[in-house]
Scaffold this motif. Structure first.
Motif, short mmCIF file in Angstrom:
data_model
loop_
_atom_site.label_atom_id
_atom_site.label_comp_id
_atom_site.label_asym_id
_atom_site.label_seq_id
_atom_site.Cartn_x
_atom_site.Cartn_y
_atom_site.Cartn_z
N GLU A 36 10.53 2.34 -9.55
CA GLU A 36 10.82 0.90 -9.51
C GLU A 36 10.87 0.26 -10.90
N ALA A 37 10.15 0.83 -11.86
CA ALA A 37 10.06 0.22 -13.19
C ALA A 37 11.36 0.35 -13.95
N GLY A 38 11.67 -0.69 -14.69
CA GLY A 38 12.83 -0.67 -15.56
C GLY A 38 12.53 0.12 -16.83
N PRO A 39 13.54 0.39 -17.64
CA PRO A 39 13.35 1.20 -18.84
C PRO A 39 12.42 0.56 -19.88
N ASP A 40 12.29 -0.75 -19.85
CA ASP A 40 11.42 -1.43 -20.81
C ASP A 40 10.14 -1.95 -20.17
N GLU A 41 9.82 -1.47 -18.97
CA GLU A 41 8.62 -1.95 -18.27
C GLU A 41 7.50 -0.92 -18.33
N LEU A 42 6.29 -1.43 -18.27
CA LEU A 42 5.09 -0.61 -18.34
C LEU A 42 4.54 -0.37 -16.95
N VAL A 43 4.17 0.86 -16.67
CA VAL A 43 3.43 1.19 -15.45
C VAL A 43 2.01 1.46 -15.89
N CYS A 44 1.09 0.72 -15.31
CA CYS A 44 -0.32 0.82 -15.70
C CYS A 44 -1.14 1.25 -14.49
N VAL A 45 -1.93 2.29 -14.66
CA VAL A 45 -2.81 2.77 -13.59
C VAL A 45 -4.20 2.20 -13.85
N VAL A 46 -4.73 1.47 -12.88
CA VAL A 46 -6.07 0.92 -13.00
C VAL A 46 -6.88 1.31 -11.77
N GLY A 47 -8.17 1.32 -11.93
CA GLY A 47 -9.03 1.66 -10.81
C GLY A 47 -10.19 2.51 -11.28
N SER A 48 -10.68 3.31 -10.37
CA SER A 48 -11.84 4.15 -10.67
C SER A 48 -11.45 5.36 -11.52
N LEU A 49 -12.46 6.06 -12.00
CA LEU A 49 -12.21 7.30 -12.73
C LEU A 49 -11.56 8.34 -11.82
N PHE A 50 -11.84 8.28 -10.54
CA PHE A 50 -11.21 9.21 -9.59
C PHE A 50 -9.70 8.97 -9.53
N VAL A 51 -9.31 7.70 -9.48
CA VAL A 51 -7.88 7.36 -9.47
C VAL A 51 -7.24 7.80 -10.79
N ALA A 52 -7.91 7.51 -11.90
CA ALA A 52 -7.36 7.89 -13.21
C ALA A 52 -7.19 9.40 -13.32
N ALA A 53 -8.16 10.16 -12.82
CA ALA A 53 -8.08 11.62 -12.88
C ALA A 53 -6.92 12.14 -12.02
N GLU A 54 -6.76 11.59 -10.83
CA GLU A 54 -5.65 12.00 -9.98
C GLU A 54 -4.31 11.64 -10.60
N PRO A 58 0.82 -1.21 0.00
CA PRO A 58 0.00 0.00 0.00
C PRO A 58 0.86 1.27 0.00
N VAL A 59 0.37 2.28 -0.67
CA VAL A 59 0.98 3.62 -0.68
C VAL A 59 -0.17 4.60 -0.45
N PRO A 60 0.02 5.62 0.39
CA PRO A 60 -1.10 6.43 0.85
C PRO A 60 -1.77 7.37 -0.16
N SER A 61 -1.15 7.68 -1.29
CA SER A 61 -1.79 8.59 -2.24
C SER A 61 -1.47 8.17 -3.67
N VAL A 62 -2.31 8.60 -4.58
CA VAL A 62 -2.11 8.27 -5.99
C VAL A 62 -0.78 8.84 -6.48
N SER A 63 -0.48 10.07 -6.14
CA SER A 63 0.76 10.68 -6.62
C SER A 63 1.99 9.93 -6.10
N LYS A 64 1.97 9.53 -4.83
CA LYS A 64 3.10 8.78 -4.28
C LYS A 64 3.19 7.39 -4.90
N ALA A 65 2.04 6.79 -5.21
CA ALA A 65 2.03 5.46 -5.84
C ALA A 65 2.63 5.54 -7.24
N ILE A 66 2.30 6.57 -7.99
CA ILE A 66 2.85 6.72 -9.33
C ILE A 66 4.36 6.94 -9.26
#
Length: 86
Positions: free
Chosen positions: A55-73, A41-49
């Motif tokens: 942590e991601a490597g140069p060839d890795e994908l970071v994908c944000v999933v969840g509600s529209l509220f999470v996507a907007a943040e 767990p991480v306490p906020s969307v910005s800190k999670a991103i």
């Protein structure tokens, strides 16, 4: 959602939006951990991103999933846009 992400995700950073009805990040992480996905767990969307990008490597994908509220943040954070608290 966990069943759909399990085959694709090697790591999950759980967070919650500022929406008052958001599920706590600890609960989301626990649900994924029970099924073999390394989750924390991480306490906020910005800190999670920020944590995911660090942590991601140069060839890795970071994908944000969840509600529209999470996507907007997430979008606002990536674009550096200030936004109102819900």
């Amino acid at each position: 959602m966990e069943g759909q992400l399990r085959p694709l995700a090697r790591r999950l950073i759980a967070t919650n939006s500022r929406h008052p009805r958001a599920l706590e990040a600890e609960q989301v992480a626990a649900a994924f951990s029970l099924n073999g996905i390394r989750a924390s767990p991480v306490p906020s969307v910005s800190k999670a991103i920020d944590a995911a990008l660090a942590e991601a490597g140069p060839d890795e994908l970071v994908c944000v999933v969840g509600s529209l509220f999470v996507a907007a943040e997430a979008r606002a954070h990536v674009l550096g846009i200030e936004h109102e608290v819900i």
